[in-house]
Design an enzyme around this catalytic site. Structure first.
Site, mmCIF file in Angstrom:
data_model
loop_
_atom_site.group_PDB
_atom_site.id
_atom_site.type_symbol
_atom_site.label_atom_id
_atom_site.label_comp_id
_atom_site.label_asym_id
_atom_site.label_seq_id
_atom_site.Cartn_x
_atom_site.Cartn_y
_atom_site.Cartn_z
ATOM 1 N N SER A 4 0.985 -1.249 0.017
ATOM 2 C CA SER A 4 0.007 0.138 0.151
ATOM 3 C C SER A 4 0.940 1.346 -0.211
ATOM 4 O O SER A 4 1.956 1.174 0.341
ATOM 5 C CB SER A 4 -0.991 0.149 1.425
ATOM 6 O OG SER A 4 -0.189 0.323 2.313
ATOM 7 N N ASP A 5 0.315 2.278 -0.746
ATOM 8 C CA ASP A 5 1.109 3.568 -0.350
ATOM 9 C C ASP A 5 0.805 3.924 1.290
ATOM 10 O O ASP A 5 0.200 3.458 1.895
ATOM 11 C CB ASP A 5 0.461 4.707 -1.127
ATOM 12 C CG ASP A 5 1.329 6.057 -1.346
ATOM 13 O OD1 ASP A 5 2.043 5.844 -0.774
ATOM 14 O OD2 ASP A 5 1.008 6.906 -2.425
ATOM 15 N N CYS A 6 1.759 4.671 1.465
ATOM 16 C CA CYS A 6 1.804 4.782 3.043
ATOM 17 C C CYS A 6 0.572 5.447 3.824
ATOM 18 O O CYS A 6 0.188 6.463 3.401
ATOM 19 C CB CYS A 6 3.303 5.768 3.466
ATOM 20 S SG CYS A 6 4.531 4.967 2.733
#
Length: 769
Positions: free
Chosen positions: A297-299
């Site tokens: 996932s993106d952060c």
């Protein structure tokens, strides 16, 4: 501000001093992080997952079955925990290498041992080179420096780069990180850079030098525009635009580049968060494209779809939805906090977690993380001596040279001759910058050469900033005019920096900020000699005022050119290098921003409401400069040597198109497969300057299925000495290259007349049945 003379001797001394400082090694060597260390824990020799002679699948299965649920959850977040009883240390997954090893992520740091790494141009400028071998060469250097830093405990093995989103809108703050607006260029860049990062020496194709990650999947290209931010944005995308524009770079990254990871984005696509969409993750990335690696996932994006988008009612539901959709690793802590509760609530089976960590561990196995001491493995000999080498730094300079785009050159004003140009006025807020040149997701460079320093190595310069910063609230016009009036030539280094385009910050207009245009115009009026406008930026501008001003004799776009940017700019201006860069994105007039909201994801124009469409493939309005524009100090001609005028697609006898008129046929049908032809071109350098040249093959397909006005089929970079010629061959795959995506997302070969373009050359080709 008063002008002052810059001594080239002084700059050489400063440059040497900086190099000397960087070469000092002042800290003790630290150790890399790795598992299965038999020297400190002899017991690990008995573990199957530590046995490098076993296959990856068997090793991973052995490891997974040894873990408790709580231990498994340690390995689905970027700051992975340790299991000391199994000899597994903590590992940080998050490192960045967008255009050089970066310290943006927590997995990488610079110290006295390795104080910096080679900082290549920001991606948008490297893409302007249209040189796939350069893309791969940069990846190889970056991975070498990354491994060297890993070996002394300063970096990880997993890098969340490259960014291959389409640069759909010039206002996007992160467009600078991308390879531009064209799906083919973005695909070629992504797969080439990934190969450079990942491909290991030796006979084992599964082995990874470092693990790359293609991001941000998908239809992500808005950060924060007029109050609409990426954490709340729902990208409404047609299936046609999805498969025609947004997905191809990711597909190529996985299938052609064999990337080890894909990162899902913050935004929703058609009402679903990308990190919770099983169709996009399990269905497409892992199912259709067969990803060999992990999905991250993106952060904090799992946290975002719960807390910002309110996509689920409870955090446990959010954790379950993400993992069941196909997410393997969470950048952030959300899954670490809520996954066990999701299992206990019956929302998630432990087997789903097993599946996720299996993908994560398999990636680390391919990197050698579980093979014991890295010094006894491939790349074990790399260390600080292999970072910032002269060869690596020269490649950074070469990459900048190859990307710089000459947009205007009235009456051959460039190149300047050091024998006739004795004094140079260097003016502008970006004329003596350092950090601006490396853009975002940057590291600490080996050294900097500013534009002023680069130009001063050839002639005496007078430097006037002209503005205190790129916002240029009040231009210091008088000092600048005085300098230009007394110099043999003037270089204006203008543009913007991260204060005006960056992650979480999109532009709202396409004008040079503040009084920059006033400064340019007034200086051009006063200048004694040629006036060269240099624009440093990620996105394009409406510079029609300068394009149409005869006193502005030349315009160069230099992107964010990296640590050696100033040297490369001087190389081009003084003719030590013939510019060959071509724009990887369209430059629009200011009127574009009034007609096109950033939130409208449609690529195709809509005549009913005046919406003009996006990118050179669909845009119907006026442009300042367009995709592929760029000049040279010489001229090239193209002559068609071989190309068919008719291509027939064999169909089965009972095919529906034999009895009724069809505008297109399925590109996946057996009759279309393996159907290809060659286009041979003779390319001639008609001038005396040696040069590199990008040969573009475009096609205008028949107007069916709202097809592109024009699209890129291929490009080839060639080098030619003066008055010489070469032959370029393009292989055209009918199914792939002469097809368009229909309204339902299916790929169809358009029947009828296609027009192939190379420069001003046009060739008609009929595709029939």
């Amino acid at each position: 501000m008063a002008s002052f003379i810059v001594s080239s001797v002084f700059l050489v001394l400063v440059s040497w001093h900086c190099l000397s400082l960087i070469s000092v090694r002042v800290s003790a060597q630290t150790s890399p992080v790795f598992a299965c260390d038999a020297a400190t824990n002899p017991q690990v020799a008995s573990f199957g997952f530590c046995n490098a002679s076993l296959g990856t699948d068997a090793r991973v299965a052995d490891l997974v079955q040894r873990l408790t649920l709580q231990e498994k959850i340690l390995f689905i977040v970027n700051g992975a925990g340790s299991v000391s009883r199994l000899g597994i240390p903590k590992y940080e997954w998050w490192s960045e290498a967008l255009h050089g090893v970066s310290n943006v992520g927590p997995g990488t740091k610079f110290t006295g041992l390795v104080p910096g790494a080679t900082s290549f141009p920001q991606v948008i400028l490297t893409a302007a080179s249209f040189n796939t071998s350069l893309f791969e060469a940069i990846g190889r250097v970056v991975s070498t420096e990354a491994r060297a830093m890993y070996n002394v405990g300063l970096a990880g093995l997993t890098y969340w780069s490259p960014n291959i989103n389409i640069f759909r809108d010039p206002r996007w703050g992160r467009g600078q990180e991308t390879p531009g607006e064209d799906p083919l260029l973005s695909s070629k860049y992504g797969s080439s850079y990934v190969k450079g990062l990942q491909q290991a020496d030796g006979d084992d194709p599964s082995r990874l030098k470092v693990a790359a990650c293609c991001k941000h999947y998908t239809a992500y290209d808005l950060d924060n525009w007029k109050g609409v931010d990426r954490y709340h944005f729902n990208a409404v995308v047609t299936q046609q635009d999805m498969d025609d524009t947004f997905q191809p770079p990711f597909k190529s990254c996985v299938i052609d580049g064999n990337v080890a990871s894909v990162m899902c984005s913050y935004n929703q696509v058609n009402g679903k968060p990308t990190c919770a969409d099983p169709d996009l993750l399990s269905g497409v990335i892992r199912g259709q494209w067969k990803l060999n690696g992990y999905i991250v996932s993106d952060c904090d994006s799992v946290d975002v779809f719960y807390n910002n988008q309110h996509y689920t009612k409870t955090p446990e539901e959010a954790a379950a939805k993400a993992i069941l959709a196909g997410l393997d690793l969470n950048c952030g802590s959300f899954l670490g906090q809520h996954t066990e509760a999701a299992v206990k609530a019956g929302l998630l089976n432990e087997s789903a977690i097993d599946k996720a960590i299996t993908n994560n561990f398999a990636t680390l196995m391919r990197l050698g993380f579980f093979d014991g001491d890295p010094s006894k493995q491939p790349y074990g000999e790399l260390g600080p001596k292999d970072v910032c080498t002269p060869e690596h730094q020269e490649l950074a300079r070469e990459a900048a040279r190859q990307g710089i785009v000459l947009l205007k050159n009235k009456a051959g004003s460039l190149p300047l001759s050091p024998t006739t140009i004795k004094t140079l006025a260097v003016i502008g807020p970006n004329a003596n910058v350092t950090k601006t040149m490396i853009g975002n997701y940057e590291g600490i460079p080996c050294k900097y050469t500013t534009p002023l320093q680069g130009l001063t190595t050839s002639v005496a310069t007078t430097y006037v900033p002209g503005c205190t910063n790129v916002a240029c609230g009040t231009a210091q016009v008088d000092d600048a005019k005085k300098a230009a009036a007394s110099a043999d030539a003037t270089v204006l280094v203008m543009g913007i920096d991260q204060s005006l385009e960056r992650e979480s910050f999109d532009r709202v207009d396409l004008l040079l900020p503040g009084q920059q245009s006033l400064l340019i115009t007034e200086v051009a009026k006063a200048a004694k000699g040629p006036v060269i406008l240099v624009i440093m930026s990620g996105g394009g501008f409406d510079v029609s005022f300068a394009k149409n001003d005869d006193k502005v004799t030349s315009i160069l776009w230099v992107g964010y050119p990296g640590e050696a940017g100033g040297a490369a700019i001087a190389d081009v201006i003084f003719g030590y290098y013939n510019p060959s860069g071509r724009l990887p994105m369209t430059w629009y007039p200011q009127s574009y921003v009034d007609k096109v909201p950033m939130t409208n994801m449609n690529m195709r124009p809509d005549p009913s409401n005046g919406y003009p469409g996006r990118t050179y493939r669909f845009y119907t309005g006026e442009t300042i400069y367009t995709f592929g524009d760029g000049l040279s100090y010489t001229t090239f001609s193209h002559k068609l040597a071989k190309a068919p005028t008719l291509v027939s697609i064999p169909l089965e006898g009972d095919h529906v198109c034999r009895s009724s008129e069809c505008k297109s046929v399925e590109a996946i049908e057996q009759s279309c497969k393996n159907l290809a032809f060659d286009v041979h071109l003779r390319v001639q350098n008609r001038g005396s300057y040696g040069a590199s040249h990008t040969v573009f093959l475009f096609s205008t397909p028949p107007m069916v299925h709202n097809s592109p006005r024009k699209h890129l089929l291929g490009f080839e970079k060639v080098s030619l000495s003066g008055k010489s010629e070469t032959f370029v061959r393009f292989k055209v795959d009918v199914c792939k290259d002469l097809s368009v995506v229909d309204e339902l997302g299916s790929r169809k070969v358009a029947l009828g007349q296609h027009v192939l373009h190379v420069g001003s050359l046009k060739h008609s080709l009929t595709v029939g049945i």
